[in-house]
Write an enzyme that holds these catalytic residues in place. Structure first.
Site, PDB file in Angstrom:
ATOM      1  N   ASP A  23      11.566   0.937 -34.702  1.00  0.00           N
ATOM      2  CA  ASP A  23      10.715   0.850 -35.901  1.00  0.00           C
ATOM      3  C   ASP A  23       9.658  -0.220 -35.643  1.00  0.00           C
ATOM      4  O   ASP A  23       9.769  -0.994 -34.690  1.00  0.00           O
ATOM      5  CB  ASP A  23      11.530   0.551 -37.161  1.00  0.00           C
ATOM      6  CG  ASP A  23      10.868   1.155 -38.401  1.00  0.00           C
ATOM      7  OD1 ASP A  23      11.260   2.254 -38.836  1.00  0.00           O
ATOM      8  OD2 ASP A  23       9.915   0.538 -38.931  1.00  0.00           O
ATOM      9  N   CYS A  27       8.516  13.765 -45.397  1.00  0.00           N
ATOM     10  CA  CYS A  27       8.946  14.158 -46.746  1.00  0.00           C
ATOM     11  C   CYS A  27       7.700  14.326 -47.612  1.00  0.00           C
ATOM     12  O   CYS A  27       7.622  13.792 -48.704  1.00  0.00           O
ATOM     13  CB  CYS A  27       9.936  13.147 -47.324  1.00  0.00           C
ATOM     14  SG  CYS A  27       9.315  11.466 -47.352  1.00  0.00           S
ATOM     15  N   LYS A  40      19.042   8.890 -40.600  1.00  0.00           N
ATOM     16  CA  LYS A  40      19.081   9.935 -39.565  1.00  0.00           C
ATOM     17  C   LYS A  40      19.642   9.393 -38.248  1.00  0.00           C
ATOM     18  O   LYS A  40      20.306  10.131 -37.526  1.00  0.00           O
ATOM     19  CB  LYS A  40      17.695  10.555 -39.388  1.00  0.00           C
ATOM     20  CG  LYS A  40      17.235  11.218 -40.684  1.00  0.00           C
ATOM     21  CD  LYS A  40      15.939  11.937 -40.565  1.00  0.00           C
ATOM     22  CE  LYS A  40      15.432  12.378 -41.927  1.00  0.00           C
ATOM     23  NZ  LYS A  40      15.008  11.281 -42.827  1.00  0.00           N
ATOM     24  N   GLY A  71      17.720   4.221 -41.289  1.00  0.00           N
ATOM     25  CA  GLY A  71      18.770   4.668 -40.379  1.00  0.00           C
ATOM     26  C   GLY A  71      19.637   5.817 -40.869  1.00  0.00           C
ATOM     27  O   GLY A  71      20.659   6.114 -40.254  1.00  0.00           O
TER      28      GLY A  71
HETATM   29  C1  LIG Z   1      10.129   8.011 -43.306  1.00  0.00           C
HETATM   30  S1  LIG Z   1      10.566   6.429 -42.760  1.00  0.00           S
HETATM   31  C2  LIG Z   1      11.875   6.772 -41.640  1.00  0.00           C
HETATM   32  C3  LIG Z   1      13.185   7.050 -42.313  1.00  0.00           C
HETATM   33  C4  LIG Z   1      14.334   7.083 -41.353  1.00  0.00           C
HETATM   34  N1  LIG Z   1      14.085   8.016 -40.254  1.00  0.00           N
HETATM   35  C5  LIG Z   1      15.629   7.476 -42.036  1.00  0.00           C
HETATM   36  O1  LIG Z   1      15.958   8.663 -42.046  1.00  0.00           O
HETATM   37  O2  LIG Z   1      16.316   6.590 -42.557  1.00  0.00           O
HETATM   38  C6  LIG Z   1       9.252   6.034 -41.680  1.00  0.00           C
HETATM   39  C7  LIG Z   1       9.457   4.769 -40.894  1.00  0.00           C
HETATM   40  O3  LIG Z   1       8.389   4.680 -39.937  1.00  0.00           O
HETATM   41  C8  LIG Z   1       8.120   3.330 -39.715  1.00  0.00           C
HETATM   42  N2  LIG Z   1       6.779   3.231 -39.099  1.00  0.00           N
HETATM   43  C9  LIG Z   1       5.574   3.147 -39.677  1.00  0.00           C
HETATM   44  N3  LIG Z   1       4.604   3.050 -38.756  1.00  0.00           N
HETATM   45  C10 LIG Z   1       5.217   3.078 -37.548  1.00  0.00           C
HETATM   46  C11 LIG Z   1       4.769   2.985 -36.204  1.00  0.00           C
HETATM   47  N4  LIG Z   1       3.464   2.854 -35.926  1.00  0.00           N
HETATM   48  N5  LIG Z   1       5.681   3.029 -35.208  1.00  0.00           N
HETATM   49  C12 LIG Z   1       6.993   3.149 -35.480  1.00  0.00           C
HETATM   50  N6  LIG Z   1       7.489   3.243 -36.732  1.00  0.00           N
HETATM   51  C13 LIG Z   1       6.607   3.205 -37.754  1.00  0.00           C
HETATM   52  C14 LIG Z   1       8.238   2.698 -41.090  1.00  0.00           C
HETATM   53  O4  LIG Z   1       8.490   1.301 -40.971  1.00  0.00           O
HETATM   54  C15 LIG Z   1       9.428   3.469 -41.681  1.00  0.00           C
HETATM   55  O5  LIG Z   1      10.614   2.768 -41.488  1.00  0.00           O
END
Ligand SMILES: C[S@@+](CC[C@H](N)C(=O)[O-])C[C@H]1O[C@@H](n2cnc3c(N)ncnc32)[C@H](O)[C@@H]1O
Length: 309
Positions: free
Chosen positions: A139, A236, A121, A119
């Site tokens: 998520d 990233c 972002k 969270g």
């Molecule tokens: C890079 S992290 C996101 C970080 C977040 N946006 C932040 O800034 O705090 C990627 C996220 O995508 C989620 N994720 C993975 N596969 C997914 C899917 N099929 N649909 C939705 N979310 C997914 C993961 O659980 C993870 O929390």
């Protein structure tokens, strides 16, 4: 240390500069925070208050409300203050603060954050929107959704609801949004500086698998976007399969998807690469932004800004 294949790929991307890149990957990251304006009216008072821990806070010139914190005796201390527990600041890396700024949602708009947990972002988006309008923060796993909910509450977000869905199928809900963020799960090459362990999970097989997942996510997100709306795709990582290849897939699939150039004054970004290992992505992807650690002393990131015509 670094897998040989990782080094070889980075060498292809960077040539002689690869040495500098690998050196930066071994340097600890700067500790940076974002003041949470949803809870803080007087930023200076919080900054002055934090100085009582013996810290030195330096403003990041091109990012409002962002500071580098110096003089910490232990890194953990940054998450062990009353101000942190109260949600007055988020510990967030500089490059990670850019996607919400580039998406730049207006107060009152409808926003989808497709991969939202934990969270950082979403809370920043709510801050930019002054808690007005609606954010759907989604998520895919329940455990991660719990962390997201905790952070939304802690940081005083009032305009977000959380949903638990596989983002690839979110479009089936038939909802439409003005702005969408896809901060996709990725191979995390950009966070080696924070967590060296990411290299133990790094492999080409995983990159290809993630690329397939990311294509599904960007496809679904674009279908949920209103005409004239903006979608920001970020990772990233530096792997072209997870970046330019995903964006180029979207451009091929949808004739009404177009890229916009990204600029942040005072912050160095490089163009997307139009070709990788024999695959042509086209000149258009040059409008994407590649962020290398050695350019601004940050994590590595990739950001694309797409408009729906
Ligand atoms: C890079 S992290 C996101 C970080 C977040 N946006 C932040 O800034 O705090 C990627 C996220 O995508 C989620 N994720 C993975 N596969 C997914 C899917 N099929 N649909 C939705 N979310 C997914 C993961 O659980 C993870 O929390």
């Amino acid at each position: 240390m670094f897998p040989n294949l990782f080094k070889a790929r980075m060498n292809k991307l960077l040539g002689k500069e690869n040495k500098v890149f690998l050196r930066y990957c071994q340097k600890p990251l700067r500790i940076t925070i974002r003041i949470n304006k949803l809870k803080v009216e007087n930023e200076n008072r919080v900054i002055e208050g934090l100085k009582r821990y013996g810290w030195k806070l330096e403003r990041i010139p091109f990012l409002e409300g962002a500071y580098e914190v110096k003089g910490l005796k232990k890194e953990e201390a940054i998450g062990n203050t009353l101000e942190f527990f109260l949600g007055y600041y988020y510990v967030q890396e500089i490059a990670s603060m850019l996607p919400p700024l580039i998406l730049n949602p207006e107060p009152g708009e409808r926003v989808l954050d497709l991969c939202a947990s934990p969270g950082s972002k979403t809370t920043q988006l709510a801050m930019i929107m002054e808690n007005k309008g609606l954010i759907i923060a989604n998520d895919v796993t329940l455990d991660r959704l719990k962390i997201l909910k905790y952070n939304l509450e802690k940081y005083g977000v009032l305009n977000a609801v959380t949903t638990l869905h596989d983002g690839r199928f979110f479009w089936k809900k038939g909802l439409e949004f003005d702005k969408i963020l896809v901060d996709a799960p990725c191979s995390c090459e950009g966070v080696i500086r924070k967590n060296y362990q990411v290299l133990s999970r790094w492999s080409i097989g995983r990159i290809k698998e993630l690329s397939r997942l990311q294509k599904g996510l960007i496809f679904s997100a674009f279908k949920c976007l209103k005409e004239g709306g903006i979608l920001v795709y970020s990772t990233c990582t530096l792997a072209p399969e997870e970046n330019e290849e995903v964006v180029s897939f979207l451009l091929e699939k949808f004739g009404n998807a177009t890229l916009e150039k990204i600029e942040i004054p005072g912050f160095k970004m490089r163009e997307g690469i139009p070709e990788w290992e024999g695959k042509r992505f086209g000149e258009e992807v040059k409008k994407c932004a590649r962020i290398y650690p050695q350019d601004n002393n940050t994590e590595a990131f990739f950001i694309a800004k797409v408009r729906k015509l």
